[in-house]
Scaffold this motif. Structure first.
Motif, short mmCIF file in Angstrom:
data_model
loop_
_atom_site.label_atom_id
_atom_site.label_comp_id
_atom_site.label_asym_id
_atom_site.label_seq_id
_atom_site.Cartn_x
_atom_site.Cartn_y
_atom_site.Cartn_z
N ARG A 13 -6.95 19.80 -13.28
CA ARG A 13 -6.39 18.57 -13.88
C ARG A 13 -6.81 17.39 -13.02
NH1 ARG A 13 -0.23 19.42 -14.96
NH2 ARG A 13 -0.54 17.35 -15.85
N ASN A 14 -7.61 16.51 -13.59
CA ASN A 14 -8.20 15.41 -12.83
C ASN A 14 -7.21 14.36 -12.35
OD1 ASN A 14 -10.75 16.48 -13.04
ND2 ASN A 14 -11.22 15.38 -14.92
N THR A 15 -6.05 14.29 -12.97
CA THR A 15 -5.11 13.22 -12.61
C THR A 15 -3.77 13.73 -12.12
OG1 THR A 15 -4.39 13.06 -14.92
CG2 THR A 15 -6.18 11.59 -14.23
N LEU A 16 -3.67 15.02 -11.80
CA LEU A 16 -2.39 15.55 -11.34
C LEU A 16 -1.99 14.89 -10.01
CD1 LEU A 16 -0.09 17.57 -11.77
CD2 LEU A 16 -1.43 19.24 -10.47
N ALA A 17 -2.89 14.93 -9.05
CA ALA A 17 -2.63 14.28 -7.76
C ALA A 17 -3.41 12.97 -7.72
CB ALA A 17 -3.06 15.18 -6.61
N ARG A 18 -2.76 11.90 -7.35
CA ARG A 18 -3.41 10.58 -7.31
C ARG A 18 -4.43 10.56 -6.18
NH1 ARG A 18 0.26 5.58 -6.23
NH2 ARG A 18 0.57 5.35 -8.46
N THR A 19 -5.65 10.14 -6.51
CA THR A 19 -6.72 10.09 -5.52
C THR A 19 -7.13 8.65 -5.25
OG1 THR A 19 -8.44 10.24 -7.22
CG2 THR A 19 -7.66 12.32 -6.26
N SER A 20 -7.84 8.48 -4.13
CA SER A 20 -8.31 7.16 -3.74
C SER A 20 -9.56 7.34 -2.89
CB SER A 20 -7.23 6.44 -2.93
OG SER A 20 -7.75 5.26 -2.35
N ASN A 21 -10.41 6.35 -2.88
CA ASN A 21 -11.58 6.38 -1.99
C ASN A 21 -11.21 6.03 -0.56
OD1 ASN A 21 -13.42 7.12 -3.97
ND2 ASN A 21 -13.76 5.01 -4.61
N THR A 22 -10.02 5.52 -0.37
CA THR A 22 -9.55 5.13 0.96
C THR A 22 -8.69 6.24 1.55
OG1 THR A 22 -9.49 2.83 0.23
CG2 THR A 22 -8.32 3.36 2.26
N PRO A 23 -9.08 6.81 2.70
CA PRO A 23 -8.25 7.83 3.33
C PRO A 23 -6.87 7.30 3.69
CG PRO A 23 -10.41 7.72 4.37
CD PRO A 23 -10.30 6.53 3.45
N GLY A 24 -5.88 8.17 3.65
CA GLY A 24 -4.53 7.79 4.07
C GLY A 24 -3.66 7.24 2.97
N ARG A 25 -4.03 7.45 1.72
CA ARG A 25 -3.23 6.93 0.61
C ARG A 25 -1.98 7.77 0.35
NH1 ARG A 25 -4.08 1.74 0.03
NH2 ARG A 25 -6.24 1.26 -0.38
N THR A 26 -2.04 9.06 0.64
CA THR A 26 -0.86 9.91 0.47
C THR A 26 0.10 9.57 1.61
OG1 THR A 26 -2.20 11.66 -0.52
CG2 THR A 26 -0.01 12.28 0.27
N GLN A 27 1.29 9.09 1.26
CA GLN A 27 2.21 8.62 2.29
C GLN A 27 3.55 9.34 2.28
OE1 GLN A 27 2.46 4.35 2.42
NE2 GLN A 27 0.27 4.10 2.16
N GLU A 28 3.67 10.35 1.43
CA GLU A 28 4.90 11.13 1.38
C GLU A 28 4.54 12.55 0.97
OE1 GLU A 28 5.87 9.46 -3.10
OE2 GLU A 28 6.85 8.57 -1.37
N LEU A 29 5.53 13.41 0.90
CA LEU A 29 5.30 14.78 0.44
C LEU A 29 5.32 14.79 -1.08
CD1 LEU A 29 7.70 16.70 2.88
CD2 LEU A 29 5.26 16.24 3.16
N ASN A 30 4.26 15.29 -1.69
CA ASN A 30 4.15 15.39 -3.14
C ASN A 30 4.10 16.86 -3.51
OD1 ASN A 30 3.89 12.51 -3.79
ND2 ASN A 30 1.99 12.66 -2.65
N PHE A 31 5.06 17.31 -4.33
CA PHE A 31 5.19 18.72 -4.70
C PHE A 31 4.61 18.96 -6.09
CE2 PHE A 31 8.27 17.83 -1.50
CZ PHE A 31 8.38 19.00 -0.75
N PHE A 32 3.82 20.04 -6.21
CA PHE A 32 3.22 20.42 -7.48
C PHE A 32 3.61 21.85 -7.79
CE2 PHE A 32 0.58 17.21 -5.50
CZ PHE A 32 0.51 16.25 -6.50
#
Length: 162
Positions: A13-32
């Protein structure tokens, strides 16, 4: 492409986890939740992140706090950019996981960015370094989210834990 891209590739799934070209965008725990059989957790990175040092330290404490003493945790996956190989921040994370007795598996990412000989050298160095680690799973998986390399293998490895 990093952790979030790999989660998207694993789940198809291409949009399940939000992606970015900039490292460090994930700032919390995201559960799937994967069908009630397995839960993947996308965590803030601990290595290179374009964020203030204090924020990176906060993320590191969050990740360490989540991992320590979590008996239901089947395996942590330590993603290592194959272009750089193991860095001190990866070694620090593996040391913490060894100390906490959390089984972890090293996965080389971005394999498509290297020539075959360079990738072989990174694999050999990484395998040599993890073989002496207490909690390291001995099987190294090489992936590319863009090309799909290693995705079925990693998917099968994770499914075996469910």
């Amino acid at each position: 492409m990093g952790k979030s891209s790999l989660i998207n590739a694993l789940t198809g799934r291409n949009t399940l986890a939000r992606t970015s070209n900039t490292p460090g965008r994930t700032q919390e725990l995201n559960f799937f939740n994967l069908g009630g059989r397995l839960i993947l957790v996308d965590m803030p990175g601990y290595g290179f992140a374009q964020a203030p040092k204090g924020l990176v330290e906060k993320w590191t404490r969050l990740v360490n706090g989540f991992l320590k003493g979590r008996s239901v945790l089947r395996r942590a996956v330590v993603l290592v950019d194959s272009r750089h190989g193991l860095k001190d921040s990866d070694r620090d994370m593996m040391k913490m996981l060894d100390k906490a007795a959390v089984v972890y598996q090293v996965v080389l990412t971005k394999a498509d960015k290297l020539k075959a000989a360079e990738l072989d050298a990174v694999q050999a160095r990484t395998l040599e370094e993890i073989k002496g680690r207490v909690a390291a799973h001995p099987h190294l998986i090489v992936t590319s989210s863009e090309k799909g390399t290693g995705i079925p293998e990693l998917r099968a490895e994770l499914a075996s834990l469910a």
